[in-house]
Design an enzyme around this catalytic site. Structure first.
Site, PDB file in Angstrom:
ATOM      1  CB  SER A 252      29.816  16.153 -17.307  1.00  0.00           C
ATOM      2  OG  SER A 252      29.213  15.528 -18.417  1.00  0.00           O
ATOM      3  CE  LYS A 253      37.404  15.082 -18.573  1.00  0.00           C
ATOM      4  NZ  LYS A 253      38.536  14.270 -18.289  1.00  0.00           N
ATOM      5  NE  ARG A 254      28.144  12.015 -18.602  1.00  0.00           N
ATOM      6  CZ  ARG A 254      28.255  11.635 -17.360  1.00  0.00           C
ATOM      7  NH1 ARG A 254      28.510  10.408 -17.081  1.00  0.00           N
ATOM      8  NH2 ARG A 254      28.098  12.473 -16.361  1.00  0.00           N
TER       9      ARG A 254
END
Ligand code: GLU
Length: 483
Positions: A252-254
């Site tokens: 994920s972008k995280r």
């Protein structure tokens, strides 16, 4: 059969996630394989999530990897506008038509009323269908609208029957209509949701193949219902497997490191990133791993797509990037490498072309160049303990003896090319009755102050030239004599 038209439809909500880049790539390949059109559409209907600069990042990334779109906001085309926020009037018109056709209804519930109905639906393990608003007569609706009541447009999902479609990757997907929620199609702020805009736009833009992430697999029956309510052809659906960070975690972008920009700014080559991303969910059917964009167009086929999640492997990407760097023409590498050379290196007297020749075969990621060459402009202060190296079979006493002897040998060489230096140091080791490494390693440490260097003792000697090489060896002798 109409010419293939695919679209890449990113939401400008930040940097380009590698999964999105892959979707764009596969859409591009599908179109180009067939001599068709690749369209860029900006999906900015979720105004709260927009990020400044994100649209530019989309153009920049597509440009860097060479995915040229035939139609889009910047290049125009016959089915624009290609930015969803500029198409609101179109969505309003089609929402009215869908209501007339029985595929949608106006809902006047307040958020609290909707939540109460949703809670009741959850309690009874039923999907959410707004029974009250579904039952409003056209007159009721007209009256409420006239009195200025805010409303949304919801999809009127059928109460019975099933809806199905055949996905190219995931096969036959069927759902009971009774299981479907009545999702919002048009919000009270006048913006459509993805659920509506994707259907209207894909139809009006004559998209033949919809390619997107597998997270849309289960909502697609609802989209199929909208196509059917309008009497439109349903495009071919190609859902792409999720990309995971590990066996249990989604990328994920995280995670920070999942965007094109992250890798690009670290000195990964766009072609290497694109090549690696191509293999996340697609396999060519042979052992080949290296593909230019053009070769991907030639090799890509739906048969190679997989439905199981692919695992993003940063180690493999790094390796692939190193391979791409080695395959660059030397001049190109030198041009790129120069940008990463610190100023004090660019200004020091060593031959930068010679330095780049050493670095060309030893660089996996361009951003690692500065720390690999930090010793070039100035010899760092280092601990003489560095001369003690188990594998090289050296300690400070052996190193001191080698450096003193090497100083004499190198001082008397008439030519300082790496081959001459190498031969001389080898001969010296034989003369001293020690292993080559017992001479080479101390010389290399003296020249660099480091355990790991691009190039060995002879290559670094040539790079520095006699005077600087001898000066550094003297520093080493002095350190070791004091040790
Ligand atoms: N805007 C959607 C997203 O970024 C696009 C999905 C699609 O390709 O239809 O997830």
């Amino acid at each position: 059969m109409a010419a293939v038209r695919t679209r890449y439809a990113p939401s400008p909500t930040g940097y380009m996630h590698l999964g999105n880049l892959r979707t764009g790539l596969y859409a591009y390949l599908t179109a180009k394989k067939d001599g068709g059109q690749f369209i860029l559409r900006i999906e900015d209907t979720d105004q709260g999530r927009l990020q400044e600069g994100a649209v530019q990042a989309i153009y920049d990334t597509l440009g860097r990897v060479g995915l040229r779109h035939d139609e889009g906001p910047d290049v125009g085309g016959p089915y624009g506008p290609y930015v969803q926020s500029e198409r609101l009037e179109i969505y309003h018109r089609y929402a009215e038509e869908l209501i007339e056709r029985g595929g949608a209804y106006r809902c006047f519930c307040t958020p609290e009323e909707t939540e109460a109905q949703r809670a009741a639906a959850r309690l009874h393990k039923r999907p959410f269908k707004d029974e009250r608003c579904r039952a409003l007569t056209p007159d009721d609706v007209a009256q409420r609208l006239a009195s200025g009541m805010p409303s949304v447009v919801r999809q009127r999902t059928p109460l019975t029957g099933t809806t199905s479609y055949d996905d190219v990757v995931f096969g036959h997907i069927a759902v009971d209509n009774a299981e479907l929620d009545d999702s919002v199609l048009l919000k009270s702020d006048g913006f459509p949701t993805y659920n509506f805009a994707n259907v209207v736009d894909d139809h009006l833009m004559r998209i033949t193949h919809v390619m997107r992430g597998a997270e849309y697999l289960s909502s697609t029956p609802k989209y199929v219902l909208i196509y059917e309510a309008f009497g439109w052809d349903v495009p071919v659906h190609v859902h792409l497997p999720v990309i995971n960070k590990s066996a249990t975690e989604k990328l994920s972008k995280r995670h920070g490191d999942a965007s094109f920009e992250d890798y690009y700014s670290k000195g990964y080559l766009p072609e290497a990133i694109l090549n690696y991303v191509a293999l996340l969910g697609w396999a060519p059917g042979n052992d080949e791993e290296f593909f230019t964009l053009e070769e991907l167009v030639g090799n890509f086929s739906f048969a190679g797509l997989s439905k199981s999640p692919s695992i993003f492997d940063p180690v493999k990407l790094r390796w692939m990037n190193g391979e791409y760097i080695r395959r660059l023409p030397f001049e190109e590498f030198h041009r790129l490498a120069l940008r990463w050379y610190p100023e004090n290196v660019r200004e020091c007297p060593v031959d930068l072309l010679a330095l780049s020749r050493l670095m060309h075969t030893r660089t996996a990621v361009l951003s690692e160049i500065p720390e690999q060459i930090d010793f070039v402009a100035a010899l760092p202060d280092y601990d003489p303990a560095l001369y003690t190296h188990k594998k090289m079979k050296t300690d400070t006493a052996i190193a001191l003896r080698s450096l003193e002897a090497a100083r004499g040998t190198l001082g008397s060489l008439t030519s300082f090319g790496h081959e001459e230096v190498h031969a001389a140091l080898e001969a010296l080791a034989a003369e001293l009755g020690v292993k080559n490494g017992q001479v080479m390693y101390p010389v290399r440490v003296a020249l660099s102050g480091k355990e790991f260097t691009p190039g060995g003792a002879s290559e670094l000697s040539e790079l520095f030239g006699r005077d600087e090489a001898l000066r550094r060896i003297d520093v080493g002798i002095e350190k070791l004599s004091g040790a």
